[in-house]
Design an enzyme around this catalytic site. Structure first.
Site, short mmCIF file in Angstrom:
data_model
loop_
_atom_site.label_atom_id
_atom_site.label_comp_id
_atom_site.label_asym_id
_atom_site.label_seq_id
_atom_site.Cartn_x
_atom_site.Cartn_y
_atom_site.Cartn_z
N LYS A 143 6.46 -1.96 2.07
CA LYS A 143 5.28 -1.25 2.75
C LYS A 143 4.12 -2.32 2.44
O LYS A 143 3.16 -2.11 1.61
CB LYS A 143 4.89 0.03 2.15
N TYR A 185 0.72 -1.34 0.09
CA TYR A 185 0.09 -0.04 0.00
C TYR A 185 0.81 1.17 -0.02
O TYR A 185 2.11 1.27 0.31
CB TYR A 185 -0.97 -0.07 1.12
N HIS A 231 -0.62 -21.28 -0.32
CA HIS A 231 0.18 -20.10 -0.07
C HIS A 231 1.08 -19.65 -1.37
O HIS A 231 1.16 -18.40 -1.39
CB HIS A 231 1.29 -20.63 0.87
N GLU A 279 12.14 1.90 14.32
CA GLU A 279 11.30 2.96 13.91
C GLU A 279 10.14 2.86 14.76
O GLU A 279 9.89 1.93 15.65
CB GLU A 279 10.95 2.77 12.52
N ARG A 290 -8.67 -21.10 -5.28
CA ARG A 290 -8.64 -21.62 -3.87
C ARG A 290 -7.69 -21.18 -2.95
O ARG A 290 -6.54 -20.58 -3.51
CB ARG A 290 -8.68 -23.23 -4.16
N ARG A 317 8.09 4.50 -4.43
CA ARG A 317 8.07 3.44 -3.50
C ARG A 317 7.17 2.29 -3.78
O ARG A 317 7.28 1.29 -3.46
CB ARG A 317 7.89 4.09 -2.24
N LEU A 345 10.93 0.79 7.37
CA LEU A 345 10.41 1.37 6.07
C LEU A 345 11.05 2.75 6.07
O LEU A 345 11.06 3.52 6.72
CB LEU A 345 8.95 1.50 6.25
#
Ligand code: PMP
Length: 300
Positions: free
Chosen positions: A157, A37, A112, A189, A109, A60, A213
């Site tokens: 991110k 995001y 992973h 951070e 379905r 980014r 980040l």
């Protein structure tokens, strides 16, 4: 936010009310947190809302997508056009943010590994935003510390934010604005901010890399420090240095740069926002004014 909050949002090519936007339950973002995001600040100007550091935010986003191997669904011009439309469609008169989320898409379905042949899910919304008030800046904010227990790809991110969510809740439960995290005795951070300390007039920031980040404000603060003649060092910062700092501040799109004056209940330095904070905050406002007026000039 009032109960009638219902901005017009973008979801996979369709604009419509947030209250009606739906994703299938097998979206990889929902099932695995498999997505990334961005949050771009928007400032109210006489000509409408304008983004700050958009080029860097889009760069980014491209880096985050690349790191988790999702093909970027848009080129730079495509993202800019969507963001411009999101701003136009949600033309309030206050400051705001654009939230952008891209997930790997909807699987047939649960499993992973990446499913073949699926299209990313793209979501975008504009939310009103209130930046910290002048009074809160004069006082400074409280922060608490905690051990950083997140994974070692904090440079992405990612929407997998459970570690950050728990740290934000820790701050909330301790009446603090932010939790400042330490890993192996070194500053990393905040839950949603970068952290800066000042010692003897020098500004220090934790090294870029997988433990943090890299905020869009990271390079900005480097620029602002240079402009203000403040020496800056990017290096490991120990817990002792954090606790002994003359000043501590955090930076993020939604806080800009914000002084921390109480850490785990102890005053930071003199217990008031310091001169390096004040210089950086002023320089931030000047940088913003420059960029917003350039945006307005281009838009005319
Ligand atoms: N670190 C984390 C974990 C964050 O969530 C944020 C906010 N996006 C930042 C740092 C600061 O980044 P930016 O300056 O781009 O808001």
């Amino acid at each position: 936010m009032s109960d009638d909050f219902d901005p017009t949002v973008y979801l996979n090519g369709v604009w419509g009310p947030l209250s009606e936007a739906r994703i299938p339950v097998l979206d990889r973002g929902f099932i695995f947190g498999d997505g990334v995001y961005e949050v771009v600040p928007l400032y109210a100007t006489p000509d409408g809302r304008a983004p700050f550091r958009l080029t860097q935010h889009l760069a980014r986003l491209t880096r985050s997508l690349g790191k988790i191997r999702i093909d970027n669904p848009f080129d730079d011009a495509g993202w800019r056009a969507l963001i411009a439309r999101a701003i136009e469609t949600n033309h309030g008169d206050g400051d705001a943010l654009v939230y952008i989320q891209v997930t790997r898409g909807v699987a047939k379905r649960r499993g992973h590994a990446f499913p073949a042949g699926i299209e990313p899910t793209v979501f975008m919304m504009v939310n009103p935003l209130t930046f910290p008030s002048a009074e809160s800046r004069e006082q400074g904010a409280r922060a608490v510390t905690a051990e950083d227990k997140r994974w070692l790809h904090c440079d992405i991110k990612s929407v997998s934010l459970l570690g950050n969510v728990l740290m934000a809740q820790h701050a909330a439960e301790n009446d603090a604005l932010e939790t400042i995290q330490l890993r192996d005795g070194l500053l990393t951070e905040g839950s949603s901010s970068n952290v800066w300390i000042v010692k003897g007039g020098r500004l220090l920031g934790a090294p870029r890399g997988p433990r943090i980040l890299e905020g869009i404000r990271y390079a900005l603060i480097e620029e602002l420090a240079a402009e203000a003649g403040i020496p800056f060092e990017e290096r490991d910062i120990t817990e002792a240095e954090l606790r002994d700092a003359d000043e501590i501040m955090i930076s993020s799109a939604t806080k800009e740069v914000m002084p921390i004056t109480l850490l785990d209940g102890e005053p930071v330095g003199a217990g008031r926002p310091g001169p390096v904070y004040a210089a950086l905050y002023d320089a931030y406002q000047r940088a913003k004014a420059r960029e917003l007026s350039e945006w307005a000039a281009r838009a005319k």
